[in-house]
Design a protein around this motif. Sequence first.
Motif, mmCIF file in Angstrom:
data_model
loop_
_atom_site.group_PDB
_atom_site.id
_atom_site.type_symbol
_atom_site.label_atom_id
_atom_site.label_comp_id
_atom_site.label_asym_id
_atom_site.label_seq_id
_atom_site.Cartn_x
_atom_site.Cartn_y
_atom_site.Cartn_z
ATOM 1 N N ASN A 100 56.267 -75.273 22.235
ATOM 2 C CA ASN A 100 55.080 -75.992 23.145
ATOM 3 C C ASN A 100 54.913 -74.185 23.999
ATOM 4 O O ASN A 100 53.947 -73.755 23.730
ATOM 5 N N ARG A 101 56.234 -74.211 24.589
ATOM 6 C CA ARG A 101 55.419 -72.956 24.730
ATOM 7 C C ARG A 101 55.277 -71.410 24.473
ATOM 8 O O ARG A 101 54.912 -70.277 24.509
ATOM 9 N N ARG A 102 56.200 -70.910 23.764
ATOM 10 C CA ARG A 102 56.742 -70.090 22.761
ATOM 11 C C ARG A 102 55.943 -70.368 21.903
ATOM 12 O O ARG A 102 54.589 -68.869 21.555
ATOM 13 N N HIS A 103 55.893 -71.565 21.079
ATOM 14 C CA HIS A 103 54.375 -71.033 19.820
ATOM 15 C C HIS A 103 53.798 -71.821 19.830
ATOM 16 O O HIS A 103 52.794 -70.795 19.196
ATOM 17 N N VAL A 104 53.120 -72.611 20.350
ATOM 18 C CA VAL A 104 52.108 -73.313 20.248
ATOM 19 C C VAL A 104 51.513 -72.784 20.912
ATOM 20 O O VAL A 104 50.202 -72.328 20.816
ATOM 21 N N PHE A 105 51.643 -72.290 22.930
ATOM 22 C CA PHE A 105 50.455 -71.670 23.682
ATOM 23 C C PHE A 105 49.928 -70.088 23.169
ATOM 24 O O PHE A 105 49.272 -70.096 23.263
ATOM 25 N N GLY A 106 50.635 -69.690 22.519
ATOM 26 C CA GLY A 106 50.335 -68.284 22.778
ATOM 27 C C GLY A 106 50.027 -68.322 21.192
ATOM 28 O O GLY A 106 48.919 -67.879 21.738
ATOM 29 N N ASN A 107 49.925 -69.096 20.229
ATOM 30 C CA ASN A 107 49.183 -68.967 19.039
ATOM 31 C C ASN A 107 48.038 -70.086 19.178
ATOM 32 O O ASN A 107 47.368 -69.836 18.178
ATOM 33 N N THR A 108 47.575 -70.445 20.012
ATOM 34 C CA THR A 108 46.579 -71.571 20.028
ATOM 35 C C THR A 108 45.433 -70.660 21.237
ATOM 36 O O THR A 108 43.625 -70.719 21.536
ATOM 37 N N MET A 109 46.301 -69.389 21.731
ATOM 38 C CA MET A 109 44.865 -68.532 22.760
ATOM 39 C C MET A 109 44.169 -68.283 22.606
ATOM 40 O O MET A 109 42.887 -67.695 23.032
ATOM 41 N N ILE A 110 44.065 -67.324 21.391
ATOM 42 C CA ILE A 110 43.420 -66.685 20.509
ATOM 43 C C ILE A 110 41.789 -67.829 20.346
ATOM 44 O O ILE A 110 40.508 -66.678 21.146
ATOM 45 N N LEU A 111 41.863 -68.924 19.756
ATOM 46 C CA LEU A 111 40.784 -69.347 19.684
ATOM 47 C C LEU A 111 40.188 -69.613 21.396
ATOM 48 O O LEU A 111 38.858 -70.055 21.257
ATOM 49 N N ILE A 112 40.544 -69.968 22.299
ATOM 50 C CA ILE A 112 40.465 -70.357 23.007
ATOM 51 C C ILE A 112 39.678 -69.828 24.307
ATOM 52 O O ILE A 112 38.925 -69.772 24.632
ATOM 53 N N LEU A 113 40.296 -68.364 23.578
ATOM 54 C CA LEU A 113 39.990 -67.496 24.455
ATOM 55 C C LEU A 113 38.517 -66.615 24.270
ATOM 56 O O LEU A 113 37.888 -66.460 24.621
ATOM 57 N N THR A 114 38.404 -66.808 22.987
ATOM 58 C CA THR A 114 36.720 -66.659 21.854
ATOM 59 C C THR A 114 36.183 -67.031 22.806
ATOM 60 O O THR A 114 34.897 -67.198 23.337
ATOM 61 N N THR A 115 36.319 -68.786 22.722
ATOM 62 C CA THR A 115 35.401 -69.609 23.722
ATOM 63 C C THR A 115 35.172 -69.412 25.021
ATOM 64 O O THR A 115 33.858 -69.250 25.169
ATOM 65 N N VAL A 116 35.921 -69.016 25.776
ATOM 66 C CA VAL A 116 36.117 -69.086 26.981
ATOM 67 C C VAL A 116 34.703 -67.669 27.129
ATOM 68 O O VAL A 116 33.828 -67.608 27.727
#
Lengths: 310, 531
Positions: A223-239
């Motif tokens: 979760n920390r290495r693979h999931v978190f980093g890869n979801t951040m792009i989408l989350i950051l765009t929304t934010v």
Amino acid sequence: MTLYVVKRLLQFIPTIFCISLMMFVILNVLPGDATTMSGGMKRQLDAKTAENMKKQLGLDKPLHIRYLHYIKGLVKGDLGKSYLRSESVNDLIAQRLKPTIQVSLAALLIAVGFGIPLGFVSALKQGTWMDTLSMVGAVSGVSIPQFWLGLILMYVFSLLLGWLPPQGYGGGSLVNLIMPAFTLGVGYMALIARTTRAAVIEVLSEDYIRTARSKGLSEWIVNRRHVFGNTMILILTTVGLQFGSLVGQTVIIEKLFSWPGIGSLLVDSIFQRDIPVTQGCVLVIIGVFLIVNLVIDLMYVIIDPRIQYK
Amino acid sequence: MKKLCFILLLLFTGFCFFPGSSMAAKSGGEFNFIAPYGGDLSSLDPHKTNRTQDYIVILNIHRSLYKWSADAGKPVLALADSVKVSQDRLTYTYALKQNVKFHNGRNMTADDIIWSYQRILTPATASPGVRSIRIIKGADDFESGKATAIQGLKKLDDYTLEITLKNPVEPGFSLYPPEIAILPKEEVEKRGDSFGVDPVGCGPFKFVNWVKGSEVVLEKFAGYYEAGKPYLDKVVYKIMPEAASRDIAFKVKELDATTVGSVNYPEYKGTPAIAKNMIEVAELWTRVVCFNVDYGPFKNKKVRQALNYAINTKLINKKLLKGKAVDPVGYLPPSSPAFGTDSKGYEYNPERAKQLLKEAGYPDGFTFECLGTDNGTWGVKAIEALIPMLKKVGVKVVPVRMEGAAMSARAKSGDFQALIWSLDSGPDPLSALSRWESVNERVSGNYSGYNSAAFDNYLALARVETDDSKKMDLLKKADQTFIEDAPVWFYNYNKAVLAYHPWVHGLQPVAVELMYQDLSSVWVDENSPRK
């Protein structure tokens, strides 16, 4: 990278120019002007007084001359002078910008601080009661009208419990900030929670996650290495997108809590046909939107090394 | 004897109802009040604003030659001790108070009044107060640049001022409003435009701070000319356009007094603890639907009368506005000195309405559009309430919702069939009625385009009449003519309501605008949370 930033900043110029032209035309063809009887005006001005006032404000000049005058000022960073207030638009906005940014940042903090963990928990515990609970919370958050939520908060925390002041800026103190920020942030938080959940679920179904798990990595590391980093792009765009528009959405909480932000200045100026103020507010809101999005674009590079700007 | 009994009764009711009248006033404490209209204030320069929201604060920072007296129901002298009026009622000689100080410590003199009136009249100021000064002789020449001074303003000495008028009108009505305030020349010139955000006046309170869109703070001016006043140390005007927020802020005692809208009125009225601390007054605002008399059916007086008969006005005021309105008679409300106690308005009589429509040639009715804003009291909601009533007599009304400034532009151009609005109907009955004179165009407020020789004649006679009671009789007749011609549907007069906490004393039933509270007489007792 620097070249990219300069390029993006230069692109702002035609955007701002087009918006200023569109706005100028729309606001000037609207029926009524600053001398027209409108909300809050004590009484109708007589014809002679209204004519004189128009002359003093320069409203008797042709539209293109007024626009040229406006653009000349804009190039120098001068947004003009308010028709009704005794101040320049620059001063008026400068006074209102800080409270707006304050409440928007506080709302962002609440939204990100609660929204991302909620989305993660609900995606990782998909189908469990935790998922249901957090998504019920998120859907309610998106659906609750800000006005109603603000009143309920006021009712509970001011009237029943007496913990927080019902209104006012209080020089920007924390107790005054809590309710407006929460009211503004709840819808935003819910949106982030839902986006995070969707993004995490999508990433979890990727092949590289299966690979990571088959390597024997613990769930925590996956979760920390693979999931978190890869979801951040989408989350950051929304934010980013949401934060940009948040600055323009503060009007309801400003009116409700007497918060001295830019949203209420904008709305008041529209009703009073105080065109220079309306133009100034819209330009500033758009400016904030553009800058926030540029910052988000630059942050992509940090989060995802594959992205490079040339 | 009857008169004496009436006066005693008035005094008795005064003692019973007006807060604080039976207790000795105490100094100190803070007062949290509201500025509830629209949004933020625009300017605290009285000569440069036309907004009620600004005047609420302005009238406590500045002072005009006259001030409104809620007790007398008319303007009384403020900055002068006495006035001598000439036989022809054209020349007024004022003995100015010698202890009036501006907040910068300088004494106010006749020069300040002359300078202030000149500033209002100067075209570059673009002051909405010009029409008040136009009653003075020579004002037109000064305004058009033909003269360098206003001929009718003469300083006899520092504290004696002579004002000569064009016509024998009562100058108090023109010279009392907050926009006709007397300002210190040196401070206005020093500050320039920023005078509007950093004003200096000669009123009871000094300006301290204005957090834009949030609050305005004033503090006691120790050099104020009325001995012992003001009582309050500090006044905070909270800018609160939302009724729901005001309601909560009042209940948590953040506000000492608040205005009450029709939504909260039944609840406040039904709560004994609040109800006993409420001031209700029939304000000088008349709500009407203006019929455009140039539009087909409305050209006929009988049609306009028919609509007045067809509408159950009292029912609308009771149900829709929850009783927070005063039922109408004519254009002038009961608080007006020219209110005709024997005037007859329209009762609800649909049969009579049908009969009149038949006589006018519209036995099957007609359809018309009525413009309105989203105002809860005098907007589209009220027009919607008319639909079923008018349907009974065959008339169809189509409500059209509009934004205020856009509707105002259409009202001025005459591009409408009917529209609903709230219009000022006082305090001076002559100037209130003169809105409807035929020489007045729509652009100046005669939205209906009303044109009646009889009505014009009554006003012309009233304008030159020097005997007060004869003048009032003429105005009453003018109002009765207006009722008969029915260029409007008479909807109601605003019932303004102010609720306050029991520790507040000295608020007044101000009929011109209940929010125009002169806080120099207001005080709070030891039960106040801010004392």
